[in-house]
Design a protein around this motif. Structure first.
Motif, PDB file in Angstrom:
ATOM      1  N   PHE A   1      -8.146  52.218  69.799  1.00 55.29           N
ATOM      2  CA  PHE A   1      -7.052  53.032  69.288  1.00 55.29           C
ATOM      3  C   PHE A   1      -7.540  54.006  68.219  1.00 55.29           C
ATOM      4  O   PHE A   1      -8.355  53.654  67.359  1.00 55.29           O
ATOM      5  N   ASN A   2      -6.995  55.234  68.292  1.00 50.29           N
ATOM      6  CA  ASN A   2      -7.222  56.234  67.251  1.00 50.29           C
ATOM      7  C   ASN A   2      -5.887  56.533  66.588  1.00 50.29           C
ATOM      8  O   ASN A   2      -4.904  56.835  67.267  1.00 50.29           O
ATOM      9  N   ALA A   3      -5.852  56.428  65.256  1.00 49.89           N
ATOM     10  CA  ALA A   3      -4.609  56.643  64.509  1.00 49.89           C
ATOM     11  C   ALA A   3      -4.710  57.885  63.636  1.00 49.89           C
ATOM     12  O   ALA A   3      -5.738  58.127  62.997  1.00 49.89           O
ATOM     13  N   ARG A   4      -3.631  58.656  63.637  1.00 43.83           N
ATOM     14  CA  ARG A   4      -3.518  59.819  62.764  1.00 43.83           C
ATOM     15  C   ARG A   4      -2.155  59.754  62.088  1.00 43.83           C
ATOM     16  O   ARG A   4      -1.127  59.877  62.738  1.00 43.83           O
ATOM     17  N   LEU A   5      -2.165  59.531  60.768  1.00 41.83           N
ATOM     18  CA  LEU A   5      -0.933  59.387  60.003  1.00 41.83           C
ATOM     19  C   LEU A   5      -0.779  60.580  59.067  1.00 41.83           C
ATOM     20  O   LEU A   5      -1.660  60.856  58.243  1.00 41.83           O
ATOM     21  N   LEU A   6       0.336  61.280  59.201  1.00 43.65           N
ATOM     22  CA  LEU A   6       0.623  62.434  58.356  1.00 43.65           C
ATOM     23  C   LEU A   6       1.838  62.137  57.491  1.00 43.65           C
ATOM     24  O   LEU A   6       2.879  61.720  57.993  1.00 43.65           O
ATOM     25  N   TYR A   7       1.695  62.348  56.184  1.00 41.09           N
ATOM     26  CA  TYR A   7       2.773  62.119  55.225  1.00 41.09           C
ATOM     27  C   TYR A   7       3.314  63.485  54.801  1.00 41.09           C
ATOM     28  O   TYR A   7       2.871  64.079  53.822  1.00 41.09           O
ATOM     29  N   GLY A   8       4.281  63.981  55.570  1.00 43.56           N
ATOM     30  CA  GLY A   8       4.819  65.309  55.307  1.00 43.56           C
ATOM     31  C   GLY A   8       5.652  65.384  54.046  1.00 43.56           C
ATOM     32  O   GLY A   8       5.723  66.430  53.397  1.00 43.56           O
TER      33      GLY A   8
ATOM     34  N   LEU B   1      -3.000  62.434  54.616  1.00 43.53           N
ATOM     35  CA  LEU B   1      -3.511  62.492  55.981  1.00 43.53           C
ATOM     36  C   LEU B   1      -4.588  61.415  56.131  1.00 43.53           C
ATOM     37  O   LEU B   1      -5.611  61.455  55.451  1.00 43.53           O
ATOM     38  N   LEU B   2      -4.319  60.449  57.007  1.00 41.56           N
ATOM     39  CA  LEU B   2      -5.254  59.348  57.250  1.00 41.56           C
ATOM     40  C   LEU B   2      -5.612  59.335  58.729  1.00 41.56           C
ATOM     41  O   LEU B   2      -4.736  59.441  59.592  1.00 41.56           O
ATOM     42  N   VAL B   3      -6.912  59.199  59.004  1.00 44.92           N
ATOM     43  CA  VAL B   3      -7.389  59.150  60.383  1.00 44.92           C
ATOM     44  C   VAL B   3      -8.393  58.012  60.497  1.00 44.92           C
ATOM     45  O   VAL B   3      -9.321  57.914  59.687  1.00 44.92           O
TER      46      VAL B   3
END
Length: 289
Positions: free
Chosen positions: A226-233, A210-212
């Motif tokens: 920009f706001n980024a939220r990356l989820l590695y399920g 989880l990267l924010v």
């Protein structure tokens, strides 16, 4: 607007289309390279498996020959077979298995109580970390000691595979470790090479799934729209399964389109490579605000 003069947003869309085309081309080439690499690894593993079967057959022949005693070539009780031959067969089988593991970045050596494995990790050709795992084989296979990070679900993997399929156990464990270091490597590269485009420090958990972060594709701007939220399920994958790029509700339409394009890039490219592909397009995006 004067006739014949292009609207500023047209330049933005043109750059976004160029970025998408370049990203798609890179992704296709990377996928083809990974496919060739996987095919080669499977072929090499198959060769080792066939060699192992050959050694097993040779060992059985030796056992059969040594079991020929008395008149008429009567085969003796299997319990009378040479213990040394059986031991040699087992050693060859273990060595062949270790060779198969080595082809996938896993090496091992026999110890007095079992086997010691080393799982080497890498990302895009860059060697990263090595992790160690000692297994005891008597009276049953069990983990003696290891250097696997606590947030890797090793106990769950072991419960599922260790007693029934040690190859599968090591393969799945290696997939988890390589994906983890791949995600961590991308985050480190982004922080190191593109810190001027990030607002503060990226937020990430220990597993790096989880990267924010807030960012601007242009290095010449002091704002971070920009706001980024990356989820590695998928914990066995180094690319995100869910990407959310958001900006202020009252942001211009050009920024909203850019956010959508960035979301697609982050799904298909390594994080630092996606930032590297922004190039001068980020400056045009910033200027269109």
């Amino acid at each position: 607007m004067e006739e014949g003069k292009a609207h500023p947003s047209e330049g933005v869309f043109a750059h976004l289309e160029m970025l998408e085309a370049q990203a798609h081309e890179v992704a296709v080439k990377q996928a083809a390279a990974e496919q060739r690499k996987e095919q080669l690894a499977r072929l090499e593993a198959r060769v080792q498996e066939l060699r192992q079967r050959r050694d097993e057959l040779q060992a059985k022949v030796e056992l059969q020959e040594q079991g020929q005693h008395g008149q008429g070539g009567v085969v003796s009780d299997p319990a009378q077979h040479s213990a040394q031959t059986v031991l040699g067969w087992k050693i060859r089988k273990v060595k062949s298995t270790l060779q198969v593991f080595y082809l996938t970045g896993i090496s091992g050596k026999l110890s007095k109580q079992g086997v010691c494995f080393c799982i080497s990790t890498a990302y895009e050709g860059t060697y990263l970390d090595s992790y160690y795992l000692d297994l005891l084989t008597e009276p049953q296979v069990r983990i003696h000691r290891h250097s696997i990070p606590t947030f890797i679900p090793m106990e769950q993997i072991a419960k599922k595979y260790l007693q029934t399929d040690i190859r599968r156990f090591l393969s799945v464990l290696s997939d988890h470790l390589n994906a983890y270091v791949g995600r961590r490597y991308q985050a480190d590269q982004l922080q190191e090479h593109f810190s001027d485009r990030l607002e503060g420090t990226m937020q990430r958990n220990s597993l790096c799934n989880l990267l924010v972060f807030n960012y601007n594709p242009s290095s010449k701007s002091e704002t971070f729209p920009f706001n980024a939220r990356l989820l590695y399920g998928d914990l066995c994958c180094s690319l995100p399964t869910e990407v959310v790029i958001s900006c202020a509700p009252d942001a211009p339409a050009a920024l909203t389109e850019t956010a959508a394009a960035h979301s697609d890039l982050f799904r298909r490219l390594a994080l630092h490579k996606a930032f590297g592909s922004f190039g001068s397009a980020g400056e045009h995006v910033d200027g269109a605000r």
